[in-house]
Design a protein around this motif. Structure first.
Motif, mmCIF file in Angstrom:
data_model
loop_
_atom_site.group_PDB
_atom_site.id
_atom_site.type_symbol
_atom_site.label_atom_id
_atom_site.label_comp_id
_atom_site.label_asym_id
_atom_site.label_seq_id
_atom_site.Cartn_x
_atom_site.Cartn_y
_atom_site.Cartn_z
ATOM 1 N N LEU A 97 -81.304 9.503 35.767
ATOM 2 C CA LEU A 97 -79.846 9.672 35.723
ATOM 3 C C LEU A 97 -79.156 9.049 36.923
ATOM 4 N N LEU A 98 -79.823 9.061 38.092
ATOM 5 C CA LEU A 98 -79.227 8.460 39.288
ATOM 6 C C LEU A 98 -78.959 6.970 39.108
ATOM 7 N N GLN A 99 -79.765 6.332 38.276
ATOM 8 C CA GLN A 99 -79.557 4.906 38.005
ATOM 9 C C GLN A 99 -78.249 4.650 37.272
ATOM 10 N N ALA A 129 -70.911 16.057 32.713
ATOM 11 C CA ALA A 129 -71.029 14.997 31.716
ATOM 12 C C ALA A 129 -71.997 15.408 30.618
ATOM 13 N N ALA A 130 -72.973 16.250 30.973
ATOM 14 C CA ALA A 130 -73.964 16.728 30.010
ATOM 15 C C ALA A 130 -74.665 17.935 30.606
ATOM 16 N N ILE A 316 -79.620 12.103 26.969
ATOM 17 C CA ILE A 316 -78.331 12.437 27.594
ATOM 18 C C ILE A 316 -77.434 11.203 27.634
ATOM 19 N N LEU A 317 -77.974 10.081 28.066
ATOM 20 C CA LEU A 317 -77.174 8.849 28.157
ATOM 21 C C LEU A 317 -76.705 8.402 26.780
ATOM 22 N N ILE A 320 -73.860 10.756 25.672
ATOM 23 C CA ILE A 320 -72.627 10.451 26.399
ATOM 24 C C ILE A 320 -71.968 9.204 25.800
ATOM 25 N N ALA A 321 -72.810 8.259 25.348
ATOM 26 C CA ALA A 321 -72.298 7.025 24.748
ATOM 27 C C ALA A 321 -71.827 7.225 23.315
ATOM 28 N N GLY A 322 -71.964 8.433 22.785
ATOM 29 C CA GLY A 322 -71.461 8.726 21.452
ATOM 30 C C GLY A 322 -72.488 8.643 20.342
ATOM 31 N N GLU A 323 -73.762 8.471 20.677
ATOM 32 C CA GLU A 323 -74.793 8.421 19.649
ATOM 33 C C GLU A 323 -75.084 9.817 19.106
ATOM 34 N N ALA A 324 -75.759 9.852 17.959
ATOM 35 C CA ALA A 324 -76.037 11.121 17.281
ATOM 36 C C ALA A 324 -77.066 11.952 18.052
#
Length: 345
Positions: A97-99, A129-130, A316-317, A320-324
């Protein structure tokens, strides 16, 4: 610092005014209970807390100008830091996540469901964010808060249940079945489950249930169970073994809920004059580095901790990007070592 609730899911959120109306006090009194709880009478504080839970109120810890946006925080709730069971999961999750400029905020519930609910409420107040949380079985209030928040949530370590959003983990019932099948294949016939099983440790119960089902299907005597709500450690394992053998001297195969407990079981078997693996086989769950160096080396199940952390971060990423939402089953492996006999042909 703003003190009103955050409409994380896009739906109208409960406000200080709605909480105050529910309790029958002023908005200032509710605000004071949140900011300086020691200044509010205990009985009144309990009523306000009850209203907060009933309304799923989450205070806003961010400055007013930021209230409409999410922070770069990912809230993480683990059930234990004991023997660093989840250390590799959190470390890998944080590294990934830090990346992406996301920071982990960690809470430890200590297998206390009330504490879990408090941690979820506190972390949601930072407009994360999550969220990531260990397990799929939670305090109902924590589940309601996470569902109502609309915040992407990944439940880690377990997939045996209905996820709030996404889940990345293992089938603990299948692990229990594999442990029992291994002991039976090695020629053991009188099996027991030993270990620390706290009230909220549903994963250990799932493993015990999986083992019991295999034993029943094989037509063997029922699984003997010797557990304690204490935290798992070698001393507990030694004490539980003594109690087990006093009641079930016929036991010749033991499933331990953790390697730490198994270390004590191995010592107790030696003290009782039971040879391992000839007289009694032992299998556990966890596989920290020390287990391969025990005498005898411990047969155990190795979870893919780093994989769970990495895939949870990826999930998580993606959310956040809107994927299912996702449900990902992560592999685990059974490490056959010297504490169980070779499997029979």
């Amino acid at each position: 610092m703003a003190n009103d609730s955050i409409p994380l899911s896009g739906r109208p959120a409960p406000t200080l005014a709605s909480v105050a109306q529910r309790v029958g006090v002023s908005v200032n009194t509710v605000s004071r209970a949140l900011r300086a709880p020691q200044t509010v009478r205990p009985e009144l504080k309990r009523r306000i807390d009850a209203a907060l839970e009933e309304l799923n109120y989450v205070p806003n810890r961010l400055a007013g100008g930021l209230a409409g946006t999410r922070s770069n925080v990912v809230g993480v709730v683990v059930t234990s830091l004991f023997y660093s069971e989840f250390a590799a999961v959190v470390d890998t999750l944080q590294t990934q996540l830090l990346q992406h400029d996301l920071q982990v905020m960690l809470g430890n519930s200590r297998y206390d469901l009330q504490e879990e609910q408090r941690l979820v409420r506190a972390l949601l107040s930072w407009r994360p964010a999550a969220m990531a949380i260990i397990g799929v079985d939670h305090h109902p209030g924590a589940t309601d808060l996470l569902r109502a928040s609309g915040v992407p949530t990944v439940e880690m370590w377990d997939i045996c249940g209905e996820p709030i959003d996404s889940a990345v983990g293992m089938d603990h019932e299948a692990i229990g079945r594999a442990q029992a099948e291994h002991l039976i294949a090695c020629g053991y016939r009188h099996l027991a489950f030993v270990g620390s099983v706290r009230a909220a440790d549903t994963r250990a119960r799932k493993r015990a249930g999986g083992a019991a089902a295999v034993i029943e299907a094989a037509g063997l005597s029922p699984l003997a169970v010797e557990t304690s709500p204490e935290g798992g450690n070698p001393s507990l394992g030694e004490r539980l073994l003594a109690a087990l053998l006093a009641e079930h001297p016929e036991i010749d195969g033991i499933i331990c809920n953790s390697d730490a407990v198994a270390y004590g079981v191995l010592r107790g078997l030696e003290a009782a004059g039971r040879r391992v693996p000839e007289d009694c086989g032992v299998i556990a769950f966890g596989d920290p580095e020390a287990s391969a160096y025990m005498r005898p080396a411990l047969t155990t199940v190795r979870p893919s901790r780093e994989t769970i952390g990495r895939v949870s971060a990826e999930t998580i990423l993606a959310r956040i990007a809107g994927e299912a939402p996702r449900r990902v089953s992560v592999d685990w492996s059974l490490q056959h070592r010297q504490s169980t006999r070779p499997a029979r042909a």
